[in-house]
Design an enzyme around this catalytic site. Structure first.
Site, PDB file in Angstrom:
ATOM      1  N   GLY A 238      -8.344 -15.178   6.016  1.00 32.12           N
ATOM      2  CA  GLY A 238      -7.525 -14.849   6.479  1.00 32.12           C
ATOM      3  C   GLY A 238      -5.841 -15.170   7.200  1.00 32.12           C
ATOM      4  CD  GLU A 273     -15.782 -15.876   5.142  1.00 32.59           C
ATOM      5  OE1 GLU A 273     -15.728 -14.842   5.231  1.00 32.59           O
ATOM      6  OE2 GLU A 273     -17.330 -16.495   5.553  1.00 32.59           O
ATOM      7  N   PRO A 274     -11.043 -18.480   1.794  1.00 29.37           N
ATOM      8  CG  PRO A 274     -10.300 -20.305   1.203  1.00 29.37           C
ATOM      9  CD  PRO A 274     -11.615 -19.858   2.106  1.00 29.37           C
ATOM     10  N   GLY A 275      -9.297 -16.305   1.005  1.00 27.26           N
ATOM     11  CA  GLY A 275      -9.099 -15.133  -0.519  1.00 27.26           C
ATOM     12  C   GLY A 275      -7.702 -14.551  -1.017  1.00 27.26           C
ATOM     13  NE  ARG A 276      -3.617 -11.109   2.904  1.00 28.73           N
ATOM     14  CZ  ARG A 276      -3.881 -10.103   2.603  1.00 28.73           C
ATOM     15  NH1 ARG A 276      -2.805  -8.971   2.391  1.00 28.73           N
ATOM     16  NH2 ARG A 276      -4.786  -9.220   3.820  1.00 28.73           N
ATOM     17  CE1 TYR A 315      -4.412  -1.876   5.189  1.00 25.51           C
ATOM     18  CE2 TYR A 315      -3.866  -3.385   3.386  1.00 25.51           C
ATOM     19  CZ  TYR A 315      -5.373  -2.827   4.658  1.00 25.51           C
ATOM     20  OH  TYR A 315      -6.283  -2.791   4.017  1.00 25.51           O
ATOM     21  CB  CYS A 342       0.944  15.602  -7.782  1.00 26.52           C
ATOM     22  SG  CYS A 342       1.961  15.870  -9.215  1.00 26.52           S
ATOM     23  CE1 TYR A 370      -8.454  -7.531   0.743  1.00 25.87           C
ATOM     24  CE2 TYR A 370      -6.971  -9.193   0.156  1.00 25.87           C
ATOM     25  CZ  TYR A 370      -8.254  -9.408   0.837  1.00 25.87           C
ATOM     26  OH  TYR A 370      -9.214  -9.922   1.601  1.00 25.87           O
TER      27      TYR A 370
END
Length: 415
Positions: A238, A273-276, A315, A342, A370
């Protein structure tokens, strides 16, 4: 950042991104190998003298080439589905370095996890405990578990990605943790391996993470009174990144050093758990301007859409956008960068000053996390290609989707 300007030309590592767009078409995702490894190394260097495991979460970006790269540089994995486990196995990942999170694990997913002997299943409810125990009994094995505790802590991020608040669907209330571990201890088919907590994504303040850590340590200490000694504490991921040019990014190294000390002092393994924060800044999305349209507002209509990058629509997320080539003779104008789908929500950016012309290539920044994983075939659009840059070399790691691939599982029935 994954890109820099040199003489007005935007480069990813040593490669002109406009050349990438010409060769592979647009939209196309571009990743910097060295930016990924540089971001990962900040965690590894800060944890080097401690017992730790980095479990990269596949939901962030599950490109097989990126997973293979991370595996070869010491990463384990955090998974949340059968498909993600299959991806780990496809790149030769070690199941003993895999943790499985998620509130709705199916019987098949639990069976697969036990069959491949993953490191730990993160338990999310009493009901899930019953299911896991039943399956473990039928296979005559012990299921390794880590209880996911919901600490009731506001991570001070977007509500949709704040997972540690009491009203979220994740984890069990911290007040119930002790009773759950007692149940695990007294079952011959269950094993208490650790404890898990993940308060949210895109967190930019350390204090909520430290608050969660201290709460989890209190739980660990209280369990030892009952003879329950855990092996690890998993504090999730996170850590946020800077999406806007004026934002200051969290100092990963100092955060990690502060987080780990009391965990290491108890002889526990720290899982993160680093992702971003590992892949987010390593990715850009290249898109071409189809039209410049002026009504009561100005629009740069591009060939990428929310089917390729959903975060702005989902978001209202901000992504910086840069032209691949700086024009010295084009005056900037205020515009919305929108896609061809559209829907009014099909936009990549609002109110941006851009000096662009029809046909120009734009780079949408900070999309390594993401991005393609949240893409769709709405309006029968094709998922874009992906490439990875290593110095002055470019490698295609996913071909652009075709209509044949998109409809291959459909069956025409004349009813």
């Amino acid at each position: 950042m994954a890109v820099t300007y040199q003489n007005g030309i935007l480069l990813c590592e040593n490669v002109d991104v406009e050349g990438i767009a010409e060769k592979f078409g647009t939209p196309v995702y571009v990743y910097s190998k060295n930016k990924i490894l540089d971001s990962l190394s900040k965690y590894q260097k800060a944890l080097n003298s401690h017992r730790y495991l980095i479990c990269y979460p596949l939901k962030t970006n599950y490109s097989l080439s990126i997973l293979s790269l991370l595996k070869r540089h010491g990463c384990g994995f955090d998974i949340a589905s059968e498909g993600e486990l299959q991806r780990v196995l496809a790149v030769g990942g070690n199941p003993e370095q895999v943790v499985f999170s998620g509130v709705g694990k199916s019987k098949k997913e639990i069976e697969m996890s036990l069959e491949y002997k993953i490191y730990s299943l993160h338990l999310e409810s009493w009901e899930e405990l019953d299911r896991i125990e039943e399956i473990a009994r039928s296979k005559n094995v012990r299921a390794p578990l880590g209880v996911r505790v919901n600490p009731g802590i506001d991570s001070q991020t977007h509500h949709n990605i704040s997972t540690g608040i009491k009203e979220s669907k994740f984890g069990v209330p911290v007040e119930e943790a002790g009773e759950l571990y007692q149940r695990i201890k007294h079952s011959p088919y269950l094993e208490a391996k650790g404890i898990h907590c993940f308060i949210g994504s895109q967190v930019t303040k350390l204090s909520p993470i430290l608050e969660a850590r201290d709460l989890i340590i209190d739980v660990v200490d209280s369990l030892e009174v009952y003879g329950i000694k855990l092996e690890y504490i998993d504090l999730g991921g996170g850590f946020g990144i800077a999406y806007r040019p004026d934002e200051i990014e969290p100092d990963v190294s100092s955060w990690v050093r502060e987080i780990v000390e009391p965990v290491a002092a108890r002889g526990l393994r720290l899982i993160l758990e680093p992702g971003r924060s590992v892949v987010g800044q390593a990715g850009i999305l290249l898109t071409r301007v189809e039209y410049l349209k002026k009504t009561t507002r100005n629009f740069a209509i591009v060939d990428a859409s929310f089917t390729d990058l959903l975060r702005p629509a989902l978001y209202d997320a901000y992504h910086n956008i840069l032209p691949a080539h700086k024009h010295s003779n084009v005056k900037p104008f205020l515009c919305d960068v929108v896609g061809p789908v559209c829907e009014n929500t099909d936009f990549l950016a609002r109110d941006r000053w851009l000096a662009v012309q029809q046909g120009d290539v734009l780079a949408v920044l900070s999309v390594g996390a993401y991005g393609l994983v949240m893409s769709s075939n709405y309006s029968s659009r094709f998922r874009p290609a992906e490439v990875i840059v290593d110095g002055n070399q470019v490698f295609e790691i996913r071909r652009r989707e075709t209509i044949a691939e998109q409809i291959q599982n459909e069956i025409v029935v004349y009813v």
